[in-house]
Design an enzyme around this catalytic site. Structure first.
Site, short mmCIF file in Angstrom:
data_model
loop_
_atom_site.label_atom_id
_atom_site.label_comp_id
_atom_site.label_asym_id
_atom_site.label_seq_id
_atom_site.Cartn_x
_atom_site.Cartn_y
_atom_site.Cartn_z
N GLY A 13 153.04 34.91 -113.41
CA GLY A 13 153.17 33.95 -112.30
C GLY A 13 151.81 33.43 -111.86
N ASP A 73 141.05 38.40 -107.39
CA ASP A 73 141.37 39.61 -106.65
C ASP A 73 141.75 39.21 -105.23
OD1 ASP A 73 141.15 42.37 -107.77
OD2 ASP A 73 140.54 42.68 -105.70
N PHE A 157 156.44 38.00 -104.30
CA PHE A 157 156.07 39.32 -104.79
C PHE A 157 155.22 40.00 -103.72
CE2 PHE A 157 151.50 39.12 -105.85
CZ PHE A 157 151.28 37.77 -105.67
N HIS A 203 146.35 31.47 -100.34
CA HIS A 203 144.96 31.92 -100.43
C HIS A 203 144.46 31.79 -101.87
CE1 HIS A 203 147.97 34.96 -100.94
NE2 HIS A 203 147.15 35.73 -101.63
P1 IMP Z 1 145.76 41.07 -106.60
O1 IMP Z 1 144.38 41.57 -106.59
O2 IMP Z 1 145.82 39.58 -106.49
O3 IMP Z 1 146.61 41.62 -107.71
O4 IMP Z 1 146.45 41.56 -105.25
C1 IMP Z 1 146.46 42.93 -104.86
C2 IMP Z 1 147.64 43.19 -103.97
O5 IMP Z 1 147.58 42.34 -102.81
C3 IMP Z 1 149.00 42.89 -104.60
O6 IMP Z 1 149.50 44.00 -105.27
C4 IMP Z 1 149.84 42.58 -103.37
O7 IMP Z 1 150.23 43.77 -102.75
C5 IMP Z 1 148.86 41.90 -102.44
N1 IMP Z 1 148.89 40.43 -102.59
C6 IMP Z 1 147.91 39.63 -103.07
N2 IMP Z 1 148.28 38.34 -103.05
C7 IMP Z 1 149.54 38.33 -102.57
C8 IMP Z 1 150.47 37.28 -102.33
O8 IMP Z 1 150.24 36.10 -102.56
N3 IMP Z 1 151.65 37.66 -101.83
C9 IMP Z 1 151.98 38.95 -101.55
N4 IMP Z 1 151.16 39.96 -101.77
C10 IMP Z 1 149.94 39.66 -102.28
#
Ligand code: IMP
Length: 223
Positions: A13, A73, A157, A203
């Site tokens: 995604g 991240d 998600f 974001h």
């Molecule tokens: P990542 O580093 O983008 O994989 O994000 C780490 C964690 O932040 C994910 O496992 C989610 O729990 C949360 N997260 C980051 N971006 C989103 C979003 O757009 N929607 C919901 N949860 C998010």
């Protein structure tokens, strides 16, 4: 076709989302999965440090050393919890899940909906880091909002079911939680939105846009 950017992620995604945003700049986004290699995240509360550490570990796995490498991240930073879970969001999701987040804030309620949004203020932050062979370029994105009192599921998600984005002004810039703007989610969480509506606030999209702005400011950068 422009230069290839390898996006290090297991989330298809996110690849689609990034492709949607940067193909207009002439880049071709491909997913980079490094099987059998467990990336180590440093113990830090800073998303940029985590992103740079992932770049360092993934560079040796680039299929072609002339290609670019993208790492992203993100995390959810809850004001009343002094920024928790932040960089530990993936772990918090795995352990306490969305319901745990609601329980942690259950004492923060008000008759006044504006006041309630302020008490339950939170923001998603994202960092997009791009390695161009010599330098790591960084883009930042944030999405202020608040934690809902009940989860609203849908296409999303992670913490999407419990996060309500703050309104945007007429230039699509985010306001503070509770402020009224030209664009509003009308109390819907990210989870209850169509993906296309989430992109307006996201974001992640903002971090990629910022990264493209950084790159276009460089000599020989993208148009
Ligand atoms: P990542 O580093 O983008 O994989 O994000 C780490 C964690 O932040 C994910 O496992 C989610 O729990 C949360 N997260 C980051 N971006 C989103 C979003 O757009 N929607 C919901 N949860 C998010």
């Amino acid at each position: 076709m422009g230069r290839t950017i390898w996006f290090l992620t297991t989330n298809q995604g996110k690849v689609e989302e990034a492709r949607d945003h940067v193909s207009g700049y002439g880049y071709d986004i491909q997913q980079l999965v490094v099987p059998g290699v467990e990336l180590v995240e440093p113990q830090t509360d800073d998303l940029v440090t985590v992103a740079k550490a992932k770049i360092e570990q993934a560079v040796p796995h680039l299929p072609n050393p002339d290609d670019l490498l993208l790492v992203e991240d993100a995390g959810l930073f809850v004001q009343a919890l002094h920024g928790f879970p932040g960089v530990y969001s993936a772990h918090a999701l795995k352990t306490i899940e969305c319901q745990g987040m609601i329980r942690l804030l259950s004492h923060l309620q008000s008759e006044d909906p504006v006041q309630e949004k302020k008490l339950r203020a939170a923001e998603f932050q994202a960092v997009a880091a791009l390695w161009d062979g010599t330098t790591v370029h960084i883009g930042h994105g944030r999405c202020p909002g608040s934690i809902a009192t009940t989860a609203m599921e849908g296409e999303g998600f992670g913490f999407d079911p419990v996060f309500i984005p703050a309104d945007l002004d007429e230039h699509r810039q985010p306001l503070s939680p509770g402020d009224i703007g030209a664009f509003s989610a009308h109390g819907k969480t990210f989870g209850a939105m169509k993906m296309s509506e989430k992109h307006l606030y996201s974001h992640r999209r903002r971090a990629l846009d910022d990264l493209m702005t950084v790159l276009s400011g460089l000599p020989g950068g993208v148009e």
